[in-house]
Enzyme design. Sequence first.
Site, mmCIF file in Angstrom:
data_model
loop_
_atom_site.group_PDB
_atom_site.id
_atom_site.type_symbol
_atom_site.label_atom_id
_atom_site.label_comp_id
_atom_site.label_asym_id
_atom_site.label_seq_id
_atom_site.Cartn_x
_atom_site.Cartn_y
_atom_site.Cartn_z
ATOM 1 C CG ASP A 57 -0.480 -0.902 2.381
ATOM 2 O OD1 ASP A 57 0.687 0.800 2.739
ATOM 3 O OD2 ASP A 57 -0.561 -0.893 3.709
ATOM 4 C CD GLU A 91 15.987 -24.860 -17.993
ATOM 5 O OE1 GLU A 91 14.394 -25.407 -18.124
ATOM 6 O OE2 GLU A 91 16.715 -26.275 -17.325
#
Length: 734
Positions: free
Chosen positions: A532, A612
């Site tokens: 927030d 990868e």
Amino acid sequence: MSIQVRDQVFSLTTNDSLYQMKVDQYGILNHTWYGPKTEMDMSYIEDYPEISFSANLWDTEKSRMYSLNDRLLEYPCGGISDFREPALLLRVPDGSSSLDLRYYSYEILEGKYSIEKLPASFDRDHKTQTLKITLKDTVYDIFVDLLYGIFEEENVITRSVTIRNMTPFEIQVKKAVSASLDLPESDYEVIHFHGRHAMERLAERTSLSHGTFSIGSRRGQSSHQHNPGIILAKNNTNETSGEAYGMLLVYSGGFEADIEKDQLDQIRATIGLRSENFRWQLKPCEHFCAPEAILSYSEKGLGVLSNQYHDFIRSHLIRSSFVHQKRPILINNWEATYFDFNGEKLLSIAKSAHELGIELFVLDDGWFGERHNDDSSLGDWFVNEKKLQMPLRQLVEKIHALGMQFGLWIEPEMVSENSKLYRDHPNWVLRSPLRDPARSRYQLVLDMANPEVVDYLEQVFTKLIEENEIDYIKWDMNRSISDFYAPSLSPKTQSEMAHRYMLGVYDLADRLTSRFENILFEGCAGGGGRFDAGMLYYFPQYWCSDDTDAHNRCFIQHGTSFFYPISATGSHVSAIPNHQTGRNTSLYTRGIVAMAGTFGYELDLSELSPKEKEEVKEQIKVYKSMQELVLEGDYYRLSDPNQQNVSAWSFVSKDKKKIIVQAVVFEHKPNMKKPHVFLQGLDENRWYRRKEDGHLFTGKALMKAGLFLPDQLGTDEACMIELEQIDSKNREAQ
Ligand code: GLA
């Protein structure tokens, strides 16, 4: 001038909005307008016929035309004939909740107000003015200061309220919202952000019916379940057009946001800290400050509204100097090891990460006390050298020697029953002396309302950070508060506990982040349970969600982006099958989704194949090349993943010259047209070159006819398309 006062009309103007209030003949402060600049006194819209059962102010004598219940009011209070949702409720000395606030005075102050003990926006450039309007009760010396910060270029008005008790008696604040917004029409829908742990801030858009639409949190944290921000959008508003209002609370504790559609089809929207079980005692000469709310308005759709919030939060709310800095690409060991590690294992993860170009190693939960699972040791912030098989300092030095930074996980507000701290200080825990508290993740919550606890935590973490040369801190909070009883407070003041808890948390965050300005802090609360504006004041980034599944993250990050900047959104590539959902997505897709945030990894990289590893190196290269655009550029949502088969977004540089489109197509649809998206925020008269093949498009074409995405087989297939503006003169030469 952003503030004009004429004939008791207060006009606050930003580049694209007007916020207006007027004191009427009875001294009532009306809210006459918030919307496009109309260049006039807007009080004519308050033209009401006689409305039965709307009580009339005594002062109006025999006129039945004026009622507080009908009017658009700036800061409505209960108990004197406005029957709608009040902004302010006090218990006044006569024992009632009646308050009759009338205009008293105003002041224009240079600079932006601050709010004591609470996070609030600021203006380092000193361009902002503050308007302070003071209201006073007709009977008691109770004063209410309404504060407005006007950020002209940002199209933002901030609000806060101070209630001052100048009576010789004690009064109580029962409710004091940070902002109340009365609007004359009701053809709005509300967009709010709900969810649960590992699925936070899902955008939901819903129409308003008569009565009150209400969201909030009674968890002592802003919560995974509801985020403290609402958007009111006209029914026809979409990403690129239409009117929208945002109300975002700068607060991390319990809150409430209510939108009432009244009998006249008018709207009242309020947002503030939770009033249920809240009573704040105000002795004579004491005052109470409500947290800040950030209001913004756009008539150009939700995309512009979001960018107004992003710019504002980056420039005027996040106070850390990291906000405008490139963040180190991190590796976090949580999903790689959970609690099962030693120093060597961590070093091997760090080494393989370093080889791929990762810059910061973060040691997550499990390094302290006897923390081998989540049932012990919170509060014992002492390094478990036996487990690490070396002092923490030595591990940090080895990581530093690799050329990497070192980060550490902490959870300051919590305590395990199985801990020295709990055994030494059983009275430092939130619990009623008469009841056993509820456990959550086996843990209890410290009494942050107790200054002694805050002092202790400051001292423990200061020592830990200083002794170990930490570069980054992840501040977690892994449960909601259920037992609202602070042993440090008297029974009479228990109803202040929830807010005092937050003040204690802010105090600790303030002390540590001010002292360690060079440390990058990342907030976390079981992922995004306290993501927030209050927390962002202290922490420039926040772990967005414990759900690292790239598919789910499309929805979570989509919702998060309505208010919060991408530079604040922590996002990592994790292993497959995903630990939360079991889903397999390609490394490429996981990379693209994590790039829409502060990028990092959270898996055992040594388990990756050589191919990868090469791909990870490439991802890091790509992210670094686009990082500035991600952190500082404009961000547009190009699809609604809830409605469409694609989640797409773009980053557009402020000069509109560089564009990156990223997308995840959820499902391949055979024998269908290619998926495509309409770009936003480009210069419509300029030409843009698609980097991969040199194809030229006008900005207008990309925005009106759209851009095709590659047609790929599979599910959750991602793509990234780069475009750059070309010098029109050279178009022929392209
Ligand atoms: C929370 C966080 C995770 C991790 C764990 C550790 O759930 O969100 O990222 O740090 O705690 O216990």
